[in-house]
Design a protein around this motif. Structure first.
Motif, PDB file in Angstrom:
ATOM      1  N   LYS A 181      30.036  43.312  39.713  1.00 19.80           N
ATOM      2  CA  LYS A 181      30.126  42.480  40.922  1.00 19.80           C
ATOM      3  C   LYS A 181      31.290  41.502  40.850  1.00 19.80           C
ATOM      4  O   LYS A 181      31.974  41.243  41.849  1.00 19.80           O
ATOM      5  N   GLU A 182      31.551  40.974  39.669  1.00 18.26           N
ATOM      6  CA  GLU A 182      32.647  40.008  39.518  1.00 18.26           C
ATOM      7  C   GLU A 182      33.990  40.663  39.852  1.00 18.26           C
ATOM      8  O   GLU A 182      34.818  40.091  40.568  1.00 18.26           O
ATOM      9  N   SER A 183      34.200  41.863  39.328  1.00 16.02           N
ATOM     10  CA  SER A 183      35.460  42.569  39.588  1.00 16.02           C
ATOM     11  C   SER A 183      35.561  42.974  41.049  1.00 16.02           C
ATOM     12  O   SER A 183      36.636  42.900  41.662  1.00 16.02           O
ATOM     13  N   PHE A 184      34.448  43.419  41.605  1.00 10.87           N
ATOM     14  CA  PHE A 184      34.408  43.805  43.018  1.00 10.87           C
ATOM     15  C   PHE A 184      34.796  42.618  43.899  1.00 10.87           C
ATOM     16  O   PHE A 184      35.660  42.738  44.780  1.00 10.87           O
ATOM     17  N   SER A 193      44.527  48.263  39.231  1.00  8.68           N
ATOM     18  CA  SER A 193      43.687  48.165  38.032  1.00  8.68           C
ATOM     19  C   SER A 193      42.210  48.008  38.381  1.00  8.68           C
ATOM     20  O   SER A 193      41.343  48.208  37.525  1.00  8.68           O
ATOM     21  N   PHE A 194      41.928  47.660  39.632  1.00 10.21           N
ATOM     22  CA  PHE A 194      40.547  47.431  40.046  1.00 10.21           C
ATOM     23  C   PHE A 194      39.972  48.724  40.632  1.00 10.21           C
ATOM     24  O   PHE A 194      39.629  48.808  41.811  1.00 10.21           O
ATOM     25  N   VAL A 195      39.900  49.725  39.764  1.00 10.05           N
ATOM     26  CA  VAL A 195      39.374  51.036  40.150  1.00 10.05           C
ATOM     27  C   VAL A 195      38.343  51.474  39.121  1.00 10.05           C
ATOM     28  O   VAL A 195      38.154  50.828  38.092  1.00 10.05           O
ATOM     29  N   TYR A 224      28.856  44.431  48.052  1.00  8.96           N
ATOM     30  CA  TYR A 224      28.855  45.034  46.724  1.00  8.96           C
ATOM     31  C   TYR A 224      27.954  46.269  46.710  1.00  8.96           C
ATOM     32  O   TYR A 224      26.802  46.213  47.133  1.00  8.96           O
ATOM     33  N   GLY A 225      28.486  47.356  46.266  1.00  3.62           N
ATOM     34  CA  GLY A 225      27.763  48.615  46.288  1.00  3.62           C
ATOM     35  C   GLY A 225      28.385  49.616  47.238  1.00  3.62           C
ATOM     36  O   GLY A 225      28.152  50.818  47.120  1.00  3.62           O
ATOM     37  N   VAL A 271      38.131  42.165  46.388  1.00  2.00           N
ATOM     38  CA  VAL A 271      37.977  41.891  47.816  1.00  2.00           C
ATOM     39  C   VAL A 271      38.635  40.571  48.200  1.00  2.00           C
ATOM     40  O   VAL A 271      39.354  40.480  49.211  1.00  2.00           O
ATOM     41  N   GLU A 272      38.429  39.554  47.396  1.00  2.00           N
ATOM     42  CA  GLU A 272      39.001  38.233  47.688  1.00  2.00           C
ATOM     43  C   GLU A 272      40.519  38.288  47.719  1.00  2.00           C
ATOM     44  O   GLU A 272      41.162  37.732  48.626  1.00  2.00           O
ATOM     45  N   ASN A 273      41.118  38.962  46.744  1.00  2.00           N
ATOM     46  CA  ASN A 273      42.578  38.999  46.651  1.00  2.00           C
ATOM     47  C   ASN A 273      43.219  39.825  47.762  1.00  2.00           C
ATOM     48  O   ASN A 273      44.261  39.439  48.306  1.00  2.00           O
TER      49      ASN A 273
END
Length: 311
Positions: free
Chosen positions: A251-254, A244-246, A275-276, A258-260
């Protein structure tokens, strides 16, 4: 005595019936196994022809350059020379757009202009949904990738030539494209190690250390990506929905993605994207659970990060 003989006859008949059933089950199973490998080999031969096609074209032309091509509303691909001939014969409108399906407008023939690598022209003429090529070193992953936004899983069981195939064709997932901040490519985990059947080599940290980078070539340029996490997961309400993270990520979603994935990773790479940087996930089935998945995620290697300050 008569009853005893009758019982033996019934027992023998039952034994014969059971053996016939078992033989039938074995024959069907054997046929399915043989058919699987024969079909897979035939499909792989087709992909090998595509590899040779791109290699031959790249050798014949300077593939460092790009060329302009034009798509019409029927999915046909025209070179600039063919476009100029068409332009001389009637009204033609050219637009630059991400879509490959232009509409007729005010009686004009509407064409969508794209800039591509010369070696990909023949592939686009075979399949208008072709969107790039994925190559992972020291694996068997070396395939064209397709993208059908209106029906993302269309090529799940369809080969590059639009024929039914168990192996399917690697495809870009729903809600994203090769230009997105984050996108995912799905491929089958085939038992004969074709398609994404060797992606699970990344379960071993030693393999990752020797193969940290892989290549994804878009229609117009070659890009390298660095793997920073590899993890097993599953499709369930309790698992992190990496798929779903596409698309375009703030930045929050990014950071959440990455964290997960780093937390779930089978080893600590000590790498983390900024980020970027574009993220690319390679996803395939995994047999550690009924709905298991194995995912490798990487960031694009480039010096210039996409400007996200406005998000």
């Amino acid at each position: 005595m008569a009853k005893n003989k009758e019982g033996k006859k019934k027992g023998s008949a039952l034994f014969v019936i059971v053996m016939i059933i078992l033989a039938g089950v074995f024959a069907v199973a054997l046929y399915n196994v043989v058919n699987y490998y024969v079909t897979s080999s035939r499909n792989e031969a087709g992909f090998e022809e595509l590899r040779e096609l791109t290699e031959d074209t790249a050798e014949a032309e300077n593939d460092e350059e790009t060329i302009e091509v034009y798509f019409d509303d029927e999915g046909n691909v025209l070179t600039e020379e063919e476009y100029l001939k068409l332009a001389e014969s009637g009204k033609v409108t050219v637009i630059e757009d991400e879509g490959l399906y232009p509409d007729e407008s005010d009686g004009d023939k509407v064409l969508v202009k794209k800039v591509i690598k010369p070696s990909f022209l023949k592939l686009l003429r075979i399949n208008r949904y072709f969107t790039g090529w994925i190559t992972v070193p020291n694996t068997n992953i070396d395939y064209p990738v397709v993208h059908t936004p209106d029906e993302p899983e269309h090529y799940l069981r369809i080969d590059f030539n639009d024929e039914p195939a168990t192996c399917g064709t690697p495809f870009v997932g729903d809600g994203c494209s090769t230009e997105s901040d984050s996108f995912v490519i799905y491929g089958h985990n085939m038992n004969n190690d074709t398609m994404f059947g060797t992606l699970d080599y990344y379960k071993e940290e030693d393999f990752w250390k020797k193969n940290k980078e892989f290549t994804f070539s878009s229609l117009y340029e070659d890009n390298t990506y660095t793997v920073f996490a590899a993890f097993e997961t599953e499709i369930s309400s309790s698992a992190f929905p990496y798929y779903s993270f596409v698309g375009d990520l703030d930045k929050e979603s990014f950071d959440e993605l990455v964290e997960n994935v780093k937390e779930a990773s089978m080893y600590d790479t000590k790498l983390e994207p900024e980020y970027g940087q574009q993220l690319l996930m390679l996803s395939t089935c995994s047999y550690h659970s009924n709905s298991g998945r194995f995912v490798v995620i990487a960031y694009k290697n480039d010096d210039t990060k996409t400007d996200k300050k406005s998000k």
